[in-house]
Design an enzyme around this catalytic site. Structure first.
Site, short mmCIF file in Angstrom:
data_model
loop_
_atom_site.label_atom_id
_atom_site.label_comp_id
_atom_site.label_asym_id
_atom_site.label_seq_id
_atom_site.Cartn_x
_atom_site.Cartn_y
_atom_site.Cartn_z
N GLY A 143 0.83 -1.19 0.00
CA GLY A 143 0.00 0.00 0.00
C GLY A 143 0.86 1.24 0.00
O GLY A 143 0.64 2.18 -0.77
N ALA A 144 1.88 1.23 0.87
CA ALA A 144 2.77 2.38 0.98
C ALA A 144 3.97 2.00 1.85
O ALA A 144 3.99 0.92 2.45
CB ALA A 144 2.04 3.59 1.59
N ASN A 177 9.26 5.61 4.25
CA ASN A 177 10.59 6.18 4.17
C ASN A 177 10.57 7.63 4.67
O ASN A 177 9.80 8.45 4.15
CB ASN A 177 11.07 6.17 2.71
CG ASN A 177 10.80 4.85 2.03
OD1 ASN A 177 11.19 3.80 2.50
ND2 ASN A 177 10.09 4.92 0.90
N HIS A 225 -1.38 6.55 8.32
CA HIS A 225 -0.62 5.39 8.80
C HIS A 225 0.88 5.61 8.57
O HIS A 225 1.70 5.43 9.48
CB HIS A 225 -1.13 4.15 8.06
CG HIS A 225 -0.36 2.89 8.32
ND1 HIS A 225 -0.93 1.80 8.94
CD2 HIS A 225 0.93 2.53 8.04
CE1 HIS A 225 -0.02 0.83 9.04
NE2 HIS A 225 1.10 1.24 8.48
N GLU A 226 1.24 6.01 7.35
CA GLU A 226 2.66 6.22 7.05
C GLU A 226 3.22 7.39 7.83
O GLU A 226 4.38 7.37 8.26
CB GLU A 226 2.86 6.44 5.55
CG GLU A 226 2.33 5.32 4.66
CD GLU A 226 2.81 3.94 5.08
OE1 GLU A 226 3.98 3.80 5.47
OE2 GLU A 226 2.00 2.99 5.03
N GLU A 278 4.13 -1.31 13.26
CA GLU A 278 2.96 -1.53 12.40
C GLU A 278 1.64 -1.48 13.17
O GLU A 278 0.66 -0.92 12.68
CB GLU A 278 3.10 -2.85 11.64
CG GLU A 278 4.23 -2.86 10.62
CD GLU A 278 4.12 -1.77 9.57
OE1 GLU A 278 3.06 -1.13 9.45
OE2 GLU A 278 5.12 -1.54 8.86
#
Length: 870
Positions: free
Chosen positions: A276-277, A280, A310-311, A333
């Protein structure tokens, strides 16, 4: 040499010996364009990678190794001494002997561009011939791009420079500047190798900025960027991406009390992305499918916003503070998954995000937690192959659900204060479970060790069932909650503590009829312990028509129903006014179906009667997916055709009934396409495509055209020439993927043989086209055509696993498992393979064991459904 894998023991030994002061990485990517090697046996297209690593050794004179996966190494020098690459490099590791207290390693290598989404992926846009590059590393693919010490606890600052083709732009984690034809990037903070990143190409790039003034008067300025392929620029709604980004940055600064530490914040939407992603720091990458080429529902925008958040949460949970080893993958996570929904609900327009979490994310967790491969949230990760497979529903969704339970248990303020202390104490460092528990104990005053033992260190899902006893006046004399824990059906090595009863913080809700609606009239929030807990607060309440033992979705459990509640739902599910309560009821009914306690045809009947009244579009889409699964896998084979016909008729009825132009209309249109099989249904799809039929308000855009074409292709109503004409109409990367999928869906033995050969016997397809080919080949309406591939599957999977990258191996082993050959014979074949291949790689055995378990569940559900007919 153990090859590409890296064990936890090796990583611990190396971390005890080495500490890294910094990396300088120079990549020459000018070879990405122009003519490359030709022919099936040609050498891979490569680029030059020169890496300088400065590191210290705690035991001078000792030996260790650096990681590098590359076709060739030109030169290696250690502390100024040239080493012979043929002696020290074996294809995956560079052996380092007689280390000094302080060391400098320089490696000059030819690394390969990737077409599997692992390492430095190279994509050629079929629309305009432009080349795009991006990196994806987690858990351990940065070693495909530069030499390094590939483990999360050997953090260091990185300084990258990139030589790119003329006219390109390059990006990395730090801010970049073009100097004398070279892109040079600012040195990063200390980060792990797997979150370094490089993106390069003629990307369409949009900028914005974020500013935050803190209480002490200081101001934080964050340059924002968002990019995609030029071919997608006309569809790119960067303004909405930036809106959610700024809302997220406000939320996390409000609650984390630790300013974003990585300078800029770029977000790249890239092609052929496996995930999904990826988080970084300063250079987040996303799958480009989050740029919508056609009309989508609000659920799609909500999903994108959730992933953006989320990221972003990872910038703190995972990037600033990182787990020591992949055992504690959940430390990033689970938190990111929880914080994604938490911030979504509190900071954006998607205020119903917890409904999606309850209905969608937790369904993923419940499935994973009942597989024979289930594991505690804090898992036992022996090596990198284990790590790759543990990016699963337990690490993400169950972990997030457990954290939602923790917030209920410890309190929101204590939870967030614990997070703030965790960041400040461990910034730029690595942590284990105990580091988090210690701060949470401080802030909550609760015994976190006992809580963690129950929730993080044991596997499996509990079932909670209400038991109601009424007095002679028809009021509640006693309401209790029964707790059960069932072990997975087919385990070879049960994790500790299965089955395990747990403490649950729950809300028990009582519902009854009022004015034609089912509404809650009493609620008790309490702790459930052991096999039976009496809820004294509800004694004396009027008799309920429906009892929800996990109302408001506070805990992680399978919510069961007593007989009265189940009967109420069968008659009046659509009368529940609260959308979260309704979603929880649907989830409970689906779990009953999967567990062979509710016949599949009964679930399908519920969907047909009540899904048309569902207001939440994400729940509706999930109901469609579940109904399809029920008909494809769980319905008795002799009723399967009837179930499919009923679903298609119901979908068309709701499509015509839906408000013109609404997202519900679009959702029912897609479901109708997915279920259409009769001549009249296929004819309507053809007419909607050619414009001879219309449904008021339904815009058949390009994405919907492909959705209509796949069932036409699968049922022999659209041949190769039709699909070629559609590709000419949509000659894009997305169009090519759709065409490949539809071509593989055609109902012929020759087509299936070609699809099998392209995926299994050749490695020329990119990861995205492997995925599209498998998805097209495996059609529920073509079970007989797929019959020859059961034996072939078990004959080839060990070779495929050995020869292909782990991502492609996973795609093949999962995607081509003969799940549609749903018979005892297929189950026996899977068992025979497992028995005969006890020495096969554990990750491969896990995938087969999981698929075998799904098949066994299918057969149990089919038997239950068949008994209904009898």
């Amino acid at each position: 040499m153990p090859g590409e894998n890296l064990s936890r023991d090796e990583a611990q030994e190396r971390a005890a010996l080495l500490s890294v002061d910094g990396y300088e990485v120079s990549l020459d990517l000018r070879s990405a364009v122009g003519e490359g090697p030709g022919g099936a046996d040609a050498e891979p297209r490569t680029f030059r990678s020169v890496t300088t690593i400065r590191f210290r050794c705690a035991e001078p004179g000792a030996g260790s190794f650096a990681d590098l996966i590359a076709p060739s190494v030109t030169a290696v020098s250690l502390n100024g001494k040239d080493l012979d690459p043929s002696e020290v490099f074996d294809g995956t590791r560079i052996q380092l002997e007689d280390l000094a207290a302080e060391n400098e390693l320089v490696v000059d290598a030819r690394c390969a561009y990737s077409r599997t989404g692992e390492g430095l992926h190279r994509f050629v846009d079929p629309e305009d011939g432009e080349v795009y590059l991006y990196t994806q590393y987690e858990p351990a693919d940065s070693r495909r791009v530069f030499a390094n010490f590939e483990q999360p606890d050997l953090k260091a600052p990185f300084r990258f420079e990139v030589r790119a083709p003329e006219g390109w732009t390059a990006w990395s984690n730090g801010a970049g500047e073009l100097q004398d034809g070279v892109w040079r990037f600012a040195e990063t903070k200390p980060i792990s190798t797997y979150i370094t990143a490089v993106v390069a190409g003629p990307y369409h790039y949009v900028t914005d900025s974020y500013s935050r003034t803190f209480d002490d008067g200081t101001t934080l300025e964050i340059p924002l960027g968002a990019m995609c392929r030029k071919g997608l620029a006309k569809h790119f709604d960067a303004d909405d991406v930036f809106l959610v980004t700024k809302q997220g940055l406000d939320f996390f600064h409000d609650h984390f009390d630790y300013p974003y530490p990585f300078g800029k914040y770029d977000q790249a939407f890239v092609p052929e992305y496996n995930l999904g992603a990826m988080e970084n720091p300063g250079m987040v990458t996303f799958r480009e499918e989050f740029i919508f080429r056609g009309k989508v529902t609000q659920a799609s925008y909500e999903r994108r916003a959730n992933v953006i958040l989320h990221e972003m949460a990872h910038m703190w949970f995972g990037d600033l503070v990182t787990m020591v080893w992949w055992d504690d993958l959940w430390l990033k996570e689970s938190f990111a998954d929880f914080m994604g929904s938490f911030s979504l609900v509190e900071a954006t327009r998607f205020t119903d995000g917890w409904i999606t979490f309850a209905n969608n994310r937790k369904a993923w967790a419940y499935r994973a937690d009942q597989l024979p491969s289930t594991h505690p949230v804090t898992a036992d990760i022996r090596d990198l192959e284990d790590a790759k497979l543990n990016f699963d529903g337990i690490t993400y969704a169950k972990g997030a659900a457990v954290l939602k339970q923790l917030v209920a248990y410890a309190g929101r303020d204590a939870f967030l204060e614990g997070a703030r202390r965790y960041f400040k104490r461990n910034a730029y460092g690595n942590t284990r479970l105990g580091d988090l528990l210690s701060v949470l104990e401080e802030t909550s005053g609760r015994d976190m060790t006992t809580w963690a033992r129950s929730w993080l260190q044991t596997a499996g899902v509990n079932s909670l069932t209400p038991q109601v006893r009424l007095d002679e006046d028809g009021r509640i004399a006693e309401l209790s909650v029964l707790q059960e824990a069932a072990a997975p059906a087919h385990r070879t090595a049960p994790p500790s503590g299965i089955p395990q009863l747990r403490p649950h913080r729950v809300a028990v809700g009582l519902y009854r009829s009022e004015g034609g609606a089912l509404v809650r009239y009493a609620r008790a929030e309490t702790d459930v312990h052991g096999p039976r807990t009496v809820i004294g607060e509800l004694a004396g309440a009027g008799a309920p028509e429906l009892v929800l033992v996990n109302d408001d979705d506070l805990t992680y459990c399978k919510m069961r129903l007593d007989d009265v509640s189940l009967a109420t739902l069968k008659d009046r599910l659509g009368d529940i006014t609260d959308p979260l309560a309704r979603a929880l009821c649907w989830s409970a009914l689906w779990n009953l179906t999967r567990d062979a306690l509710l016949p599949a045809r009964d679930f399908i009947d519920l969907v047909l009667r009540f899904a048309g009244r569902e207001s939440d579009i994400g729940v509706l889409q999930m109901l469609h997916a579940w109904a399809n699964s029920a008909q494809t896998h769980y319905a008795a084979p002799e009723w399967r055709a009837t179930g499919g016909r009923l679903l298609a008729e119901g979908a068309l009825r709701e499509l015509r009934r839906a408000e013109p132009g609404s997202q519900h209309q679009l959702t029912w249109a897609r479901f109708f396409a997915a279920t259409a099989s009769q001549e009249a249904e296929l004819r309507l799809l053809r007419e909607l495509l050619d414009g001879t039929a219309t449904i008021e308000g339904l815009e058949v855009d390009q994405e919907l055209r492909w959705a209509f074409l796949e069932p036409l292709a699968a049922h022999g109503a659209a041949d190769g020439s039709v699909l070629a004409a559609e590709l000419a109409r949509d000659d894009t990367a997305s169009g090519k993927r759709h065409q490949i999928r539809c071509l593989a869906a055609r109902p012929s033995a020759e087509v299936k043989a070609q699809a099998w050969a392209r995926v299994v016997e050749s490695d020329t397809l990119s990861n995205a086209l492997v995925e599209a080919t498998i998805a097209g080949m495996v059609q529920p309406s073509q079970r007989e055509l797929l019959a020859p591939y059961t034996e072939r599957y078990f004959a080839v999977i060990e070779r495929v696993w050995a020869e292909r990258s782990i991502q492609i191996g996973m795609d093949v082993v999962r995607g081509l498992f003969p799940s549609l050959r749903d018979s005892r014979e297929t189950l026996d074949a899977a068992d025979a393979w497992l028995t005969a291949h006890e020495a096969a790689p554990p990750a491969l055995r896990r995938l087969v064991l999981e698929a075998r378990d799904d098949l066994a569940r299918t057969l149990r559900a089919q038997a239950r459904d068949a008994r209904t007919a009898g």
